[in-house]
Design a protein around this motif. Structure first.
Motif, mmCIF file in Angstrom:
data_model
loop_
_atom_site.group_PDB
_atom_site.id
_atom_site.type_symbol
_atom_site.label_atom_id
_atom_site.label_comp_id
_atom_site.label_asym_id
_atom_site.label_seq_id
_atom_site.Cartn_x
_atom_site.Cartn_y
_atom_site.Cartn_z
ATOM 1 N N ASP A 89 1.487 10.627 12.248
ATOM 2 C CA ASP A 89 1.865 11.574 11.187
ATOM 3 C C ASP A 89 2.703 10.896 10.105
ATOM 4 N N GLU A 90 3.651 10.055 10.540
ATOM 5 C CA GLU A 90 4.487 9.345 9.561
ATOM 6 C C GLU A 90 3.634 8.460 8.667
ATOM 7 N N ALA A 91 2.743 7.689 9.298
ATOM 8 C CA ALA A 91 1.922 6.741 8.525
ATOM 9 C C ALA A 91 1.023 7.478 7.536
ATOM 10 N N LEU A 92 0.389 8.554 7.987
ATOM 11 C CA LEU A 92 -0.509 9.297 7.101
ATOM 12 C C LEU A 92 0.257 9.853 5.899
ATOM 13 N N SER A 93 1.446 10.357 6.176
ATOM 14 C CA SER A 93 2.249 10.924 5.099
ATOM 15 C C SER A 93 2.719 9.835 4.123
ATOM 16 N N LEU A 94 3.220 8.735 4.654
ATOM 17 C CA LEU A 94 3.757 7.665 3.792
ATOM 18 C C LEU A 94 2.674 7.029 2.922
ATOM 19 N N TYR A 95 1.487 6.817 3.516
ATOM 20 C CA TYR A 95 0.421 6.152 2.756
ATOM 21 C C TYR A 95 -0.499 7.164 2.048
ATOM 22 N N GLU A 96 -0.135 8.435 2.158
ATOM 23 C CA GLU A 96 -0.861 9.517 1.470
ATOM 24 C C GLU A 96 -2.359 9.522 1.821
ATOM 25 N N VAL A 97 -2.589 9.506 3.124
ATOM 26 C CA VAL A 97 -3.958 9.557 3.638
ATOM 27 C C VAL A 97 -4.085 10.832 4.480
ATOM 28 N N SER A 98 -5.164 11.584 4.276
ATOM 29 C CA SER A 98 -5.326 12.794 5.092
ATOM 30 C C SER A 98 -5.844 12.407 6.476
ATOM 31 N N LYS A 99 -5.581 13.283 7.433
ATOM 32 C CA LYS A 99 -6.017 13.010 8.803
ATOM 33 C C LYS A 99 -7.542 12.930 8.859
ATOM 34 N N THR A 100 -8.191 13.804 8.101
ATOM 35 C CA THR A 100 -9.667 13.806 8.079
ATOM 36 C C THR A 100 -10.204 12.479 7.548
ATOM 37 N N ASP A 101 -9.598 11.982 6.473
ATOM 38 C CA ASP A 101 -10.052 10.701 5.902
ATOM 39 C C ASP A 101 -9.837 9.560 6.896
ATOM 40 N N PHE A 102 -8.699 9.608 7.598
ATOM 41 C CA PHE A 102 -8.423 8.525 8.550
ATOM 42 C C PHE A 102 -9.404 8.584 9.721
ATOM 43 N N GLU A 103 -9.673 9.789 10.188
ATOM 44 C CA GLU A 103 -10.640 9.920 11.292
ATOM 45 C C GLU A 103 -12.024 9.441 10.849
ATOM 46 N N SER A 104 -12.380 9.758 9.617
ATOM 47 C CA SER A 104 -13.677 9.330 9.093
ATOM 48 C C SER A 104 -13.727 7.798 8.994
ATOM 49 N N PHE A 105 -12.620 7.186 8.583
ATOM 50 C CA PHE A 105 -12.540 5.720 8.479
ATOM 51 C C PHE A 105 -12.719 5.078 9.859
ATOM 52 N N GLU A 137 0.816 -1.221 0.000
ATOM 53 C CA GLU A 137 0.000 0.000 0.000
ATOM 54 C C GLU A 137 0.853 1.276 0.000
ATOM 55 N N LEU A 138 2.166 1.122 0.102
ATOM 56 C CA LEU A 138 3.044 2.298 -0.048
ATOM 57 C C LEU A 138 3.153 2.606 -1.543
ATOM 58 N N PRO A 139 2.774 3.810 -1.962
ATOM 59 C CA PRO A 139 2.729 4.095 -3.408
ATOM 60 C C PRO A 139 4.046 3.808 -4.128
ATOM 61 N N PHE A 140 5.160 4.052 -3.454
ATOM 62 C CA PHE A 140 6.452 3.880 -4.131
ATOM 63 C C PHE A 140 6.922 2.428 -4.173
ATOM 64 N N MET A 141 6.171 1.502 -3.573
ATOM 65 C CA MET A 141 6.577 0.092 -3.593
ATOM 66 C C MET A 141 5.892 -0.717 -4.696
#
Lengths: 248, 128
Positions: free
Chosen positions: B46-62, A214-218
């Motif tokens: 913060d790291e996970a949201l940035s790496l997986y390109e998920v916004s905080k709002t989307d994650f909270e909604s999930f 799920e990491l875009p770069f992988m």
């Protein structure tokens, strides 16, 4: 989706019906019902093969080869194969192969091979086969589903289907590949997942490779990867992910 | 029989088809993995949201959607949406009380509001 285990005892009449469906028994030549009831208890083989036949026979025009191979040595093995003569033809061939066998006292099924003609893909056929299969796996008490993720994006796709990677040598190889292709920041994340898992599980045989997938770069790195995967049906998290998110 | 050792393995498009057939969106899949990496201690939020390109709002909604699904699955026998809403409000009040009543001196206002809302739903003053 709830799948409740069902009991079943195969009898000689059902064996005859299986043969009348066109399946040839090989290996053990007599008392196939006893062999299956003893070593693969609760497998409703007639129902399962009927389902496979109903789902797959409409997708091909040519004749279909159908085999049940029962082997008792060194350990009991049940192999189901269903294929057209042109099964090696990537665009037109049809083939399904499933091997049930015992490993360290656990019943395991290897998803050995599944190919559909191009004209029959993306029509829900794979899902129907997996659903019919899963009911039998639950009935039989199958512990693990194995797959070899390789070739034509398989390394990426099976990771996204929540299979975990069994062999550390293979995940190490993917990690090395990532090191040579990714930026230091991206590689840091990939390595972090790897280290965190193997530090906690030094002999780990279920690396959650979906975290990489799920990491875009992988994506491109996994597309070219080659690894052996497993779904542990008795691991609550793996089972839930597989059932809820693959079959929902 | 064919020799499985001489041919390729389970085709990738089979797995692709399974993914396409599911009702889970790509965003949900990412959120699931973000949650898993947090639970396993791989990354900070913060790291996970940035790496997986998920916004905080989307994650909270999930996470909220999952909590709601859990609530509904816990009491599927509650056919009436009114009963479900009242029950959900009571759970929310209980969550708030457990987490914040000892530190938030104004928690009574929120709890009072939830109580009023619950009563108004029961009296059909708030239509669902």
């Amino acid at each position: 989706m709830t799948i409740k285990p069902q009991t079943h005892s195969l009898n000689s009449i059902e064996v005859t019906e299986i043969k009348s469906l066109g399946f040839l028994f090989q290996g053990i030549s007599a008392f196939q019902d006893e062999f299956i009831n003893t070593h693969f208890a609760n497998c409703d083989l007639l129902l399962f093969l009927n389902q496979i036949d109903d789902i797959l026979s409409p997708v091909c025009n040519s004749s279909i080869n159908k085999y049940i191979y029962l082997n008792n040595s060194p350990l009991p093995e049940l192999l189901i194969q269903y294929f057209t003569n042109n099964y090696e033809d990537e665009n037109n061939g049809l083939a399904l192969s499933r091997i049930f066998f015992w490993q360290d006292g656990e019943l395991v099924v290897k998803h050995d091979y599944f190919r559909l003609p191009a004209s029959s893909r993306n029509k829900g056929i794979a899902k129907k086969i997996f659903q019919a299969s899963l009911q039998q796996y639950i009935n039989m008490g199958v512990r693990k589903i194995l797959v070899h993720a390789a070739l034509n994006d398989g390394g990426y796709v099976w990771a996204r289907n929540y299979f975990s990677a069994i062999n550390q040598d293979e995940t190490r190889q993917i990690l090395d590949d990532a090191k040579s292709k990714l930026t230091p920041v991206h590689f840091w994340a990939v390595e972090r997942i790897y280290n965190n898992y193997y530090e906690k599980n030094p002999s780990g045989i279920a690396f959650p490779i979906v975290k990489w997938a799920e990491l875009p770069f992988m994506k491109d790195i996994l597309r070219g990867s080659n690894w052996h995967g497993v779904i542990d049906l008795q691991d609550r998290e793996q089972f839930t992910n597989f059932i809820l998110y693959v079959f929902k | 029989m064919f020799s499985s050792r001489s041919i390729p393995t389970e085709a990738a498009y089979i797995g692709d088809e399974l993914i396409q057939d599911q009702q889970l969106s790509d965003l949900d899949r990412k959120c699931l993995v973000v949650r898993q990496t947090l639970q396993d201690g791989d990354f900070t939020l913060d790291e996970a949201l940035s790496l997986y390109e998920v916004s905080k709002t989307d994650f909270e909604s999930f996470i909220a959607k999952n909590v709601i699904a859990e609530l509904h699955s816990t009491f599927p026998q509650m056919q009436s949406s009114k009963l479900q809403a009242v029950f959900t409000i009571e759970v929310l009040a209980s969550i708030y009380k457990n987490l914040f009543s000892s530190v938030d001196k104004r928690s009574m206002y929120i709890l009072q509001h939830l109580q009023n809302l619950s009563r108004e739903i029961e009296e059909d003053k708030v239509l669902l």
